[in-house]
Design an enzyme around this catalytic site. Structure first.
Site, PDB file in Angstrom:
ATOM      1  N   GLN A 499       0.862  -1.178   0.000  1.00 16.81           N
ATOM      2  CA  GLN A 499       0.000   0.000   0.000  1.00 16.81           C
ATOM      3  C   GLN A 499       0.895   1.223   0.000  1.00 16.81           C
ATOM      4  OE1 GLN A 499      -3.584   0.151   0.256  1.00 16.81           O
ATOM      5  NE2 GLN A 499      -3.359   2.358  -0.105  1.00 16.81           N
ATOM      6  N   GLY A 501       1.183   5.718  -1.374  1.00 15.43           N
ATOM      7  CA  GLY A 501       0.403   6.918  -1.594  1.00 15.43           C
ATOM      8  C   GLY A 501      -0.459   6.827  -2.831  1.00 15.43           C
ATOM      9  N   PRO A 504      -3.422   0.713  -3.371  1.00 11.32           N
ATOM     10  CA  PRO A 504      -2.998  -0.664  -3.083  1.00 11.32           C
ATOM     11  C   PRO A 504      -2.254  -1.282  -4.257  1.00 11.32           C
ATOM     12  CG  PRO A 504      -5.334  -0.619  -3.625  1.00 11.32           C
ATOM     13  CD  PRO A 504      -4.884   0.820  -3.553  1.00 11.32           C
ATOM     14  N   ASP A 617      11.717  10.811  -5.050  1.00 16.21           N
ATOM     15  CA  ASP A 617      11.193  10.038  -3.926  1.00 16.21           C
ATOM     16  C   ASP A 617      11.964   8.730  -3.761  1.00 16.21           C
ATOM     17  OD1 ASP A 617       9.576   9.636  -1.733  1.00 16.21           O
ATOM     18  OD2 ASP A 617       7.937   8.734  -2.867  1.00 16.21           O
TER      19      ASP A 617
END
Length: 805
Positions: A499, A501, A504, A617
C-alpha cells in the site's frame, strides 16, 4: 599455454633469496607466522604450491598458486595481479583476521579484505584442490577462500556463476598478455538474465556463448570431467569434477580470447589442449546476425536465413554472403487470424535466451498450440536431452546466435514459426495446421480469449496529458479491467502485497503464467491522476536493468491501474531494517551490489536517458528486489524531467518522504539531480547501519542517523556505524568507503555533493582517494520530547506540501 621461469634482473639480495629455494615444509600459516619470498606452502598431498613468482624479463613479483608436481610452472591463481611488488621483498602474513601481502616497509600490496569480529585465532591453508583458505583454528568454516576470487584459471571444484543470496559472482578474467597477470580484456562468466548461460566477453561485448544446459545437474561432458550445472533461487553456477582424481586438468581464459581446456600429459610431460572455444567462426557470437543460422561446410562458413526469413539486403536471398552479419527479416508478417505452422530445424545450438519463456509441464504438441496462440511467439523447442521429459522453451522477437551442429551431444530441434504459404506442400499437414488454428481460435476458455485479446491490443498507443498544455503519444500495452481482475482474484485481500500513496498493490498472474504487480489508483489516494499519467509516460520510455519494468496500464471508466513486472523479493526496506520481515539479514556482498545497482539506475535517469529525470522520492521502500536480489528503482509518480540545458527547478509543491529529502528542496522547493544524490546518500547509510534515518535513536544524543554518522566520522569511529548483525567476516575497507560516499552525498550544499557518475567511480575504485566530506544537511539535534517520540514511531509516508518557501 603459459609457462613461467625466473628472471635474472633482480637485485642481488632478491636473487640470493630465490636461489636458496627455501621451503616452508607445511601447508599452512597461523597468525604468528609469515612467509617471505623464496619460501613456499605445499598442499598436504603435494598437488599445489603457493609462493612468490616473477615472469620473464620483469622484476614485478606476485603471490600465486601453481602445480607442484610437474616441471613447468603453470600459474593457476594470482593474488596481487593488479599491484605487483617491485623492489622490496614481499611478505605474506595474517593481520587482524585478514590475509595481507606487504613489503619490508609495511606497505600493503593486497589483502583478503576480511575482518574477524571474533578473538579466535586464524590460519591460512593451501588445500590439495588448489584452494587457499582462511579460517578459524580447528574450524572448517572459511572466512575467505581463493576459489571465490578466480583469476584466469578454473580448477575442479571451483564455480562460475552467481550466489544470489550473498550477491557474489565467480568469473574468469584473462591475463593482459602472456607475461603480464594484470586483468585483461576477456572474461568468462554466467549471464544471469533469463536462463543462465556461460558467455565469453571482450570488455562488455559478447564473443561466445556456450550451449544452454537446461536440466543436467551432473552431465558426463567428456572422458575427463563431469560437468555440473546448478540453477535455483539461491545459486546459478557451472562447475566440474574429475573422473580421475589424480589427473591434472584446468580451464583457462587465454589473453587472446579463447576458453581452453587442458589436461597434463604424463607421457610428453606437457599440457595437451583438449578443446577450445570459439573453435570455429560459427561459434563467434551471432556471427550471421538475427534470424540466421551459421553452418560450416567443407571448413567454410555459410550463413542461411531461417525458414520464413530473407536477407535484409536488397536481393533478399535465403543464403547470405559468408561474411554478411546483417541477418534476416520475415518474408511475411504473422497473421494470427489465419493458418500458420512451424518448420523444424535439426541439430541446432538453440538461440540466445534473451526474450523467452519456459514451461516444464507441457507436451510438445501443447507447446505448439501455445506458441500459435501468442502473436509474438517466433519459435519453440524441447529443451531437455530426454524426450520423455515434458517442457518447452518459447522465443519472442529476433532469434540470435544459432548454428547447425554436427556434435552428437546436440540433438536439439528448433521449431520456427512460419505463415501457411511457407509450409511444405503436404495437404494433410496443411489441413492439420488449419484445423489446429481453427481449434485455437474457437477455444471457449474465457482466460485464453482475454489473453489473446490483450496480445492483439499490444502496441496500441494511449494519449495522456503529461503536463499542462502538453500531450504526448507513446506505445504502451493496454489491459482489460476484466483480465486484471481475474489475474488478481478480483483484487483479493490475499493478493494484496503493498500500500502506498498511489493506492494498493496486488500480485497477479496472467493467463500465460507471467506474474505481475498491479498498482491501483485509490479514490482516496494522496496521489492523483497527474501522478498516474506522469509515471505511465516516464517509465514507459525507460529501459534499464535497475529500473522496474512497466508492462502496461489500464484506463477504463474510473479505473486507473499500472501493471509492472513482479518483484518476488519485495522492497529493500523489508530486508534492511529490523522489526520487518527478514530485517537486516543480508550479507554485505548483497548489500554492496544493491548500492551499486541503485547508483547505476540513478545514473541512467540523470545522464543516459533521453531527458534528465529527477526521481524525487528515492527511498528503501521504492527499491524493489527481483529473484536474484537485483535492485530496481520504482514509483515514478513524483518524477520530473529536465531539458538539455536545465539544471534545477523551483516548485511550490514539495513532494517526497521525510528523512530522504534534501535541505534545499524542503526549505526552498529547489530540486535537481543533487536532490536524488542526497536521497541516495541517506539510503547508503541506512543500508550500512540497518536503521532508518528518521527513526534512529542513540542514548547519548538526539541526532538523526546523518548527524550520528557525522559525529562518528569526525571522531574517527565510523566503523561503529556498521550493523551489528553483519556477518563475522566482510571487507572493512569497502564498507568504510561506502560510509564516506554516503556522507559525501548528504553534504548540506548541493554543489559539494558528487554526481552519480562520480559516485560509481568512487564505489568501484579501491585505490581512488576520496575527498573528505563536509557537514551533512539537517545536522541538528531533535527536541527530546513526546512529539519527537511520536513522530519517530509513525509509519514512513510520502508527503505533499502545497506551499514551499
Amino acid at each position: 599455454m603459459r609457462l613461467l621461469v625466473s628472471s635474472t634482473v633482480f637485485s642481488s639480495l632478491l636473487a640470493l633469496s630465490l636461489m636458496l629455494g627455501l621451503c616452508v615444509c607445511m601447508d599452512s600459516l597461523n597468525q604468528s607466522q609469515s612467509m617471505s619470498e623464496g619460501e613456499r606452502l605445499i598442499s598436504a598431498g603435494g598437488k599445489f604450491q603457493l609462493g612468490f613468482f616473477n615472469t620473464d624479463n620483469s622484476s614485478n613479483r606476485y603471490l600465486g598458486i601453481w602445480f607442484y608436481n610437474i616441471p613447468s610452472k603453470t600459474i593457476v591463481w594470482v593474488a596481487n595481479r593488479n599491484k605487483p611488488l617491485n623492489g622490496s621483498l614481499g611478505l605474506l602474513k595474517i593481520e587482524h583476521g585478514t590475509l595481507v601481502i606487504q613489503d619490508n616497509s609495511g606497505q600493503a600490496y593486497w589483502s583478503s579484505n576480511t575482518r574477524s569480529l571474533s578473538s579466535r585465532s586464524t590460519t591460512t591453508k593451501l588445500l590439495d584442490s588448489g584452494n587457499l583458505v582462511l579460517k578459524y583454528d580447528n574450524s572448517e568454516t572459511y572466512l575467505w577462500q581463493s576459489f571465490n576470487y578466480p583469476t584466469d584459471t578454473m580448477l575442479a571444484g571451483m564455480k562460475l556463476g552467481w550466489d544470489f543470496k550473498a550477491g557474489m559472482e565467480w568469473q574468469l578474467t584473462s591475463w593482459k598478455s602472456a607475461e603480464d597477470p594484470f586483468a585483461g580484456h576477456f572474461s568468462y562468466s554466467m549471464d544471469p538474465r533469463g536462463f543462465p548461460q556461460l558467455k565469453l566477453f571482450e570488455d562488455n561485448i559478447t564473443r561466445f556463448r556456450s550451449h544452454p544446459r537446461f536440466g543436467g545437474i551432473n552431465t558426463s561432458f567428456d572422458s575427463v570431467i563431469t560437468s555440473i550445472f546448478v540453477y535455483d533461487s539461491q545459486e546459478a553456477y557451472f562447475s566440474y569434477d574429475l573422473h580421475d582424481q589424480n589427473s591434472l586438468v584446468r580451464f583457462l581464459v587465454n589473453y587472446t580470447g579463447k576458453v581452453q581446456h587442458y589436461k597434463w600429459n604424463t607421457q610428453t610431460l606437457d599440457w595437451t589442449l583438449l578443446y577450445e572455444s570459439p573453435s570455429d567462426s560459427c561459434e563467434e557470437y551471432a556471427k550471421c546476425g538475427p534470424n540466421a543460422v551459421c553452418v560450416i561446410v567443407n571448413a567454410v562458413r555459410t550463413c542461411e536465413c531461417l525458414p520464413g526469413y530473407v536477407s535484409k539486403s536488397a536481393e533478399g536471398p535465403d543464403t547470405l554472403d559468408p561474411w554478411y552479419s546483417g541477418g534476416c527479416i520475415r518474408k511475411s508478417p504473422f497473421n494470427c487470424s489465419g493458418p500458420e505452422g512451424f518448420k523444424r530445424v535439426k541439430r541446432v545450438k538453440l538461440p540466445d535466451l534473451v526474450l523467452f519463456e519456459m514451461n516444464t509441464s507441457m507436451t510438445l504438441k501443447e507447446c505448439e498450440n501455445m506458441c500459435l496462440g501468442n502473436c509474438t511467439c517466433t519459435a519453440y523447442a524441447h529443451p531437455f536431452e530426454s524426450r520423455d521429459k515434458k517442457g518447452c522453451v518459447f522465443w519472442f522477437g529476433d532469434l540470435l546466435d544459432i548454428r547447425i551442429s554436427n556434435a552428437e551431444y546436440e540433438p536439439r530441434e528448433l521449431f520456427v514459426r512460419v505463415v501457411a504459404s511457407e509450409l511444405e506442400g503436404n495437404s494433410k499437414r496443411r489441413k492439420g495446421v488449419v484445423v489446429a488454428a481453427a481449434v485455437i481460435l474457437s477455444v471457449c476458455s474465457a482466460i485464453f480469449c482475454l489473453w489473446a485479446s490483450w496480445r492483439r491490443r499490444r502496441g496500441q498507443g494511449v494519449r495522456l496529458d503529461v503536463h499542462a498544455g502538453e500531450e504526448e503519444k507513446f506505445e504502451l500495452p493496454m489491459f482489460d479491467v476484466v483480465m486484471i481482475s481475474q489475474a488478481t482474484n478480483n483484487f483479493s485481500h490475499f493478493n494484496k502485497i503493498g500500500q502506498g500513496g498511489f493506492g494498493p498493490v496486488y500480485k497477479g498472474q496472467l493467463p500465460n503464467g507471467q506474474e505481475i504487480a498491479v498498482k491501483r489508483l485509490s479514490e482516496t489516494s494522496s496521489q492523483g491522476l497527474n501522478e498516474f499519467k506522469n509515471e505511465a509516460v516516464l517509465i514507459a520510455k525507460l529501459q534499464h536493468r535497475n529500473l522496474v519494468k512497466l508492462l502496461g496500464c489500464c484506463i477504463e471508466g474510473q479505473e486507473r491501474m499500472l501493471v509492472y513486472e513482479y518483484m518476488p523479493n519485495g522492497s529493500l526496506d523489508s530486508f534492511v531494517f529490523p522489526g520487518t520481515t527478514g530485517g537486516s539479514c543480508l550479507l554485505w556482498r548483497t548489500k554492496f551490489n544493491i548500492i551499486v545497482g541503485v547508483a547505476k539506475g540513478l545514473l541512467y535517469l540523470h545522464q543516459d536517458s533521453r531527458l534528465t529525470i529527477i526521481h524525487r522520492d528515492l527511498k528503501a521502500s521504492n527499491v524493489l528486489l527481483d529473484s536474484k536480489m537485483n535492485p530496481k528503482i520504482s514509483d515514478f509518480g513524483m518524477a520530473r524531467t529536465f531539458g538539455e540545458d536545465q539544471f534545477l527547478e523551483k516548485t511550490k509543491r514539495i513532494v517526497g518522504t521525510y528523512g530522504y529529502m534534501s535541505p534545499e528542496y524542503v526549505v526552498d522547493g529547489i530540486f535537481s539531480i543533487k536532490s536524488d544524490v542526497f536521497s541516495f546518500g541517506v539510503l547508503v547509510l541506512e543500508i550500512v547501519c540497518g536503521k532508518r534515518n528518521r527513526e534512529f535513536h542513540h542514548p547519548d544524543h538526539n541526532f538523526n542517523l546523518l548527524g550520528h554518522t557525522w559525529n562518528l566520522w569526525v571522531e574517527g569511529k565510523a566503523h561503529d556505524l556498521i550493523d551489528e548483525q553483519m556477518e563475522d567476516s566482510f571487507p572493512l575497507a569497502e564498507v568504510m568507503r561506502c560510509i564516506q560516499v554516503g556522507l559525501l552525498c548528504v553534504q548540506k550544499c548541493p554543489e559539494d555533493r558528487p554526481t552519480m557518475s562520480s559516485v560509481l567511480l568512487m564505489l568501484d575504485s579501491e585505490s581512488m582517494r576520496l575527498p573528505q566530506p563536509k557537514k551533512p544537511g539537517f545536522y541538528l539535534e531533535r527536541i527530546p520530547d513526546g512529539i519527537n517520540r511520536r513522530e519517530n514511531t509513525a509509519k514512513e509516508i510520502t508527503i505533499t506540501l502545497l506551499e514551499g518557501r
